[in-house]
Scaffold this motif. Structure first.
Motif, PDB file in Angstrom:
ATOM      1  N   ILE A 206       0.844  -1.204   0.000  1.00 12.09           N
ATOM      2  CA  ILE A 206       0.000   0.000   0.000  1.00 12.09           C
ATOM      3  C   ILE A 206       0.879   1.254   0.000  1.00 12.09           C
ATOM      4  O   ILE A 206       0.557   2.259  -0.656  1.00 12.09           O
ATOM      5  N   GLY A 207       2.019   1.182   0.718  1.00 11.53           N
ATOM      6  CA  GLY A 207       2.944   2.315   0.705  1.00 11.53           C
ATOM      7  C   GLY A 207       3.462   2.606  -0.690  1.00 11.53           C
ATOM      8  O   GLY A 207       3.486   3.759  -1.137  1.00 11.53           O
ATOM      9  N   SER A 208       3.876   1.552  -1.393  1.00 13.98           N
ATOM     10  CA  SER A 208       4.346   1.748  -2.766  1.00 13.98           C
ATOM     11  C   SER A 208       3.216   2.203  -3.681  1.00 13.98           C
ATOM     12  O   SER A 208       3.432   3.024  -4.588  1.00 13.98           O
ATOM     13  N   LEU A 209       2.006   1.682  -3.440  1.00 13.82           N
ATOM     14  CA  LEU A 209       0.839   2.093  -4.232  1.00 13.82           C
ATOM     15  C   LEU A 209       0.593   3.592  -4.113  1.00 13.82           C
ATOM     16  O   LEU A 209       0.238   4.259  -5.100  1.00 13.82           O
ATOM     17  N   LEU A 214       2.864   9.381  -6.218  1.00 14.38           N
ATOM     18  CA  LEU A 214       3.164  10.650  -5.541  1.00 14.38           C
ATOM     19  C   LEU A 214       4.564  11.130  -5.913  1.00 14.38           C
ATOM     20  O   LEU A 214       4.793  12.326  -6.129  1.00 14.38           O
ATOM     21  N   THR A 215       5.512  10.187  -5.990  1.00 12.66           N
ATOM     22  CA  THR A 215       6.882  10.549  -6.346  1.00 12.66           C
ATOM     23  C   THR A 215       6.952  11.140  -7.745  1.00 12.66           C
ATOM     24  O   THR A 215       7.629  12.161  -7.978  1.00 12.66           O
ATOM     25  N   ASN A 226      13.777  17.809  -3.861  1.00 11.34           N
ATOM     26  CA  ASN A 226      12.743  18.212  -2.907  1.00 11.34           C
ATOM     27  C   ASN A 226      11.732  17.094  -2.658  1.00 11.34           C
ATOM     28  O   ASN A 226      11.109  17.046  -1.587  1.00 11.34           O
ATOM     29  N   ALA A 227      11.571  16.221  -3.640  1.00 12.24           N
ATOM     30  CA  ALA A 227      10.685  15.066  -3.448  1.00 12.24           C
ATOM     31  C   ALA A 227      11.180  14.205  -2.291  1.00 12.24           C
ATOM     32  O   ALA A 227      10.385  13.707  -1.474  1.00 12.24           O
ATOM     33  N   LEU A 228      12.504  14.029  -2.200  1.00 14.17           N
ATOM     34  CA  LEU A 228      13.083  13.268  -1.089  1.00 14.17           C
ATOM     35  C   LEU A 228      12.820  13.960   0.244  1.00 14.17           C
ATOM     36  O   LEU A 228      12.562  13.306   1.262  1.00 14.17           O
ATOM     37  N   ARG A 229      12.854  15.280   0.250  1.00  8.89           N
ATOM     38  CA  ARG A 229      12.620  16.011   1.502  1.00  8.89           C
ATOM     39  C   ARG A 229      11.164  15.883   1.954  1.00  8.89           C
ATOM     40  O   ARG A 229      10.889  15.727   3.145  1.00  8.89           O
ATOM     41  N   VAL A 230      10.253  15.938   1.011  1.00 11.85           N
ATOM     42  CA  VAL A 230       8.836  15.772   1.353  1.00 11.85           C
ATOM     43  C   VAL A 230       8.585  14.379   1.920  1.00 11.85           C
ATOM     44  O   VAL A 230       7.912  14.216   2.958  1.00 11.85           O
ATOM     45  N   LEU A 231       9.144  13.367   1.269  1.00 14.54           N
ATOM     46  CA  LEU A 231       8.979  11.989   1.754  1.00 14.54           C
ATOM     47  C   LEU A 231       9.630  11.809   3.117  1.00 14.54           C
ATOM     48  O   LEU A 231       9.104  11.098   3.986  1.00 14.54           O
ATOM     49  N   GLY A 232      10.784  12.465   3.319  1.00 10.28           N
ATOM     50  CA  GLY A 232      11.469  12.357   4.608  1.00 10.28           C
ATOM     51  C   GLY A 232      10.650  12.944   5.750  1.00 10.28           C
ATOM     52  O   GLY A 232      10.592  12.373   6.848  1.00 10.28           O
ATOM     53  N   GLY A 233      10.011  14.092   5.519  1.00 10.64           N
ATOM     54  CA  GLY A 233       9.179  14.687   6.565  1.00 10.64           C
ATOM     55  C   GLY A 233       7.982  13.820   6.916  1.00 10.64           C
ATOM     56  O   GLY A 233       7.666  13.616   8.103  1.00 10.64           O
ATOM     57  N   ALA A 234       7.306  13.294   5.895  1.00 10.48           N
ATOM     58  CA  ALA A 234       6.161  12.410   6.152  1.00 10.48           C
ATOM     59  C   ALA A 234       6.606  11.136   6.862  1.00 10.48           C
ATOM     60  O   ALA A 234       5.918  10.637   7.768  1.00 10.48           O
ATOM     61  N   HIS A 308       6.189   2.926 -23.784  1.00  7.86           N
ATOM     62  CA  HIS A 308       5.253   3.712 -22.984  1.00  7.86           C
ATOM     63  C   HIS A 308       6.020   4.654 -22.056  1.00  7.86           C
ATOM     64  O   HIS A 308       7.236   4.549 -21.888  1.00  7.86           O
ATOM     65  N   SER A 309       5.303   5.543 -21.403  1.00  8.44           N
ATOM     66  CA  SER A 309       5.937   6.595 -20.613  1.00  8.44           C
ATOM     67  C   SER A 309       6.293   6.113 -19.212  1.00  8.44           C
ATOM     68  O   SER A 309       5.814   5.070 -18.745  1.00  8.44           O
ATOM     69  N   ALA A 310       7.134   6.929 -18.534  1.00  7.70           N
ATOM     70  CA  ALA A 310       7.516   6.617 -17.152  1.00  7.70           C
ATOM     71  C   ALA A 310       6.314   6.700 -16.217  1.00  7.70           C
ATOM     72  O   ALA A 310       6.256   5.987 -15.207  1.00  7.70           O
ATOM     73  N   VAL A 311       5.359   7.572 -16.527  1.00  8.53           N
ATOM     74  CA  VAL A 311       4.154   7.680 -15.706  1.00  8.53           C
ATOM     75  C   VAL A 311       3.364   6.375 -15.736  1.00  8.53           C
ATOM     76  O   VAL A 311       2.855   5.900 -14.716  1.00  8.53           O
ATOM     77  N   GLU A 312       3.284   5.760 -16.924  1.00  7.91           N
ATOM     78  CA  GLU A 312       2.607   4.463 -17.032  1.00  7.91           C
ATOM     79  C   GLU A 312       3.387   3.377 -16.297  1.00  7.91           C
ATOM     80  O   GLU A 312       2.802   2.442 -15.738  1.00  7.91           O
ATOM     81  N   GLY A 313       4.716   3.521 -16.293  1.00 13.61           N
ATOM     82  CA  GLY A 313       5.526   2.588 -15.508  1.00 13.61           C
ATOM     83  C   GLY A 313       5.258   2.725 -14.027  1.00 13.61           C
ATOM     84  O   GLY A 313       5.159   1.726 -13.291  1.00 13.61           O
ATOM     85  N   ALA A 314       5.133   3.959 -13.544  1.00 13.71           N
ATOM     86  CA  ALA A 314       4.807   4.190 -12.132  1.00 13.71           C
ATOM     87  C   ALA A 314       3.432   3.631 -11.803  1.00 13.71           C
ATOM     88  O   ALA A 314       3.211   3.094 -10.697  1.00 13.71           O
ATOM     89  N   ALA A 315       2.505   3.699 -12.772  1.00 10.76           N
ATOM     90  CA  ALA A 315       1.173   3.127 -12.550  1.00 10.76           C
ATOM     91  C   ALA A 315       1.249   1.612 -12.392  1.00 10.76           C
ATOM     92  O   ALA A 315       0.525   1.028 -11.573  1.00 10.76           O
TER      93      ALA A 315
END
Length: 464
Positions: A206-209, A214-215, A226-234, A308-315
């Protein structure tokens, strides 16, 4: 006048003597008859006493069962379910962030294309899971000295800092929270132990989902740093909450706990490694991780290979992770009813076959999506069963040491598995990169089958 000279007196005395004789005879007869009756009465009383002793022993045994093992529903075992929640949060952030490394890998291959290659990027990605699991073997003395909660508190500070500073530090911090957390659900559940562990470990999927898409969104809006910083705070907030919910019932490697666990033998690492069944489990752990992270790490890259795109890969990572979470819960439920080793064996065998056959022939996006679904349903379901099987083999009191050995056995698989697949991809193409994790997962299933047959003494159909 002398009474005895009187005939009537003599008659009376004779009569009296006769009565005494008769009474004496009756007494002897009654004594015999009473004695004859006494044996069955004594036997009945003895049996009743024995029955009471048995009942008393049963009551003593029942009173020695920890309260949380008697009724495992939420109302009767609130702390146990809070522990499941804490372990879920740990899996959500620690493994959820690790599983979506493929997004960073795909990004870094574009940003640093002239400076690096797939082998080096995969090696960097494998540092965190390697450190996470390998740390477990060194933690029992720490936990014994400062307890589960304070050990997890150290990790709750180090892991978020690692996202800002270094991936090794991130893996070390995750190890300090992950290894103790995964040992806790087994302390609070017996009948539903595998289900509780499956629910807790489903947090990784679920975390990866959640974190994977989000990443990608953070990449587009604030950039990858900055994405790493946001994830670090959460992550810091989540892990501190998990630490607060980390209740323990037993001190590791002690004979008796504060909650009256039945006494078990205290075992050291040498004694654990002399157990053949445990050696089989360690060998399985060492091999299966060579093929565990590779299929998920290479999802974005293979999606791009299909056009296909990286976004589809993330999906697709999200799809695989979602199926992984469903599988861990369902397989935990089945393991409590069909046996932990049986379910582990099925999942390892199916995951190896899906990778070696289905992924190999996934030449379009839809077929590859089917593979991601099936691999998600089987590829990670056998991993959370390891702590449960460790408890079955070495005992609950030795679970932390046993898990530590199994986790350190995954060192080379975590560190080199994705990197070897990347090198094979670079030199020989996708077929070699696909067949490597598939074949080694199938071989780990063979080892698990050997463990199952040994413990079942050759019986094919048996809950184990």
């Amino acid at each position: 006048m002398v009474a005895c000279s009187c005939p009537s007196s003599r008659s009376y005395m004779h009569s009296d003597s006769s009565r005494k004789s008769i009474l004496s005879n009756l007494f002897q007869e009654n004594k015999i008859s009473v004695t004859g009756i006494a044996h069955p009465i004594q036997d009945t009383l003895s049996k009743g006493s024995q029955q009471r002793d048995i009942e008393c022993d049963s009551l003593k045994m029942a009173s020695s069962i920890p309260p949380q093992f008697k009724k495992e529903g939420f109302r009767h075992n609130i702390k146990g379910w809070l522990v499941v929640t804490a372990t879920f949060i740990v899996n959500f952030f620690c493994l959820g962030i690790i599983f979506q490394w493929g997004n960073y890998q795909q990004l870094y291959l574009k940003v640093y294309a002239e400076e690096t290659d797939a082998f080096r990027i995969s090696f960097i990605g494998s540092i965190a899971p390697t450190t996470l699991l390998s740390t477990g073997v060194f933690l029992p003395p720490v936990i014994r000295r400062i307890g589960y909660r304070w050990t997890m508190a150290i990790g709750a500070i180090l892991a978020p800092l690692g996202l800002f500073l270094a991936r090794v530090l991130f893996g070390l911090g995750c190890g300090f929270v992950y290894s103790p957390a995964m040992a806790l659900p087994s302390q609070w559940f017996k009948k539903n132990r595998a289900l509780a562990t499956g629910l807790a470990s489903s947090g990784s999927g679920i975390g990866s989902l959640v974190i994977s898409p989000l990443t990608e969104k953070l990449f587009e809006t604030v950039g990858h740093q900055n994405a790493l910083r946001v994830l670090g705070g959460a992550m810091a907030v989540g892990l501190l909450l998990a630490t607060a919910l980390a209740f323990s019932t037993v001190a590791p490697a002690t004979s008796v706990s504060s909650n009256h666990h039945p006494q078990q033998e205290k075992l050291g690492y040498r004694e654990l490694l002399s157990d053949i069944d445990f050696i089989f489990l360690v060998a399985f752990s060492a091999l299966c991780y060579f093929g565990y992270f590779g299929p998920m790490f290479y999802v974005p890259q293979y999606t791009t290979y299909l056009g296909h795109s990286a976004v589809e890969g993330a999906a697709l990572i999200a799809v695989m992770s979602g199926m992984n979470s469903v599988s861990r819960i369902f397989m935990g439920f089945m393991a409590d009813r069909c046996g932990n080793i049986n379910v582990m064996l099925f999942c390892a065998l199916a995951a190896g076959l899906f990778t070696s056959v289905l992924w190999q022939f996934a030449n379009n996006y839809n077929t590859y999506m089917v593979y991601c679904v099936l691999n998600g349903l089987t590829g990670g379901a056998f991993v959370p069963a390891v702590p449960v099987v460790v408890a079955d083999i070495v005992g609950l009191e030795n679970i932390q040491q046993g898990m530590g050995i199994c986790f350190i056995a995954t060192f080379f698989g975590n560190l080199l598995g994705p990197a070897i697949a990347g090198k094979l991809l670079q030199q020989h193409g996708w077929t070699a990169a696909i067949q490597f994790p598939g074949a080694i997962t199938l071989f780990s299933a063979v080892i698990l089958f050997s463990l199952r047959m040994k413990r079942s003494k050759g019986k094919i159909i048996m809950k184990l």
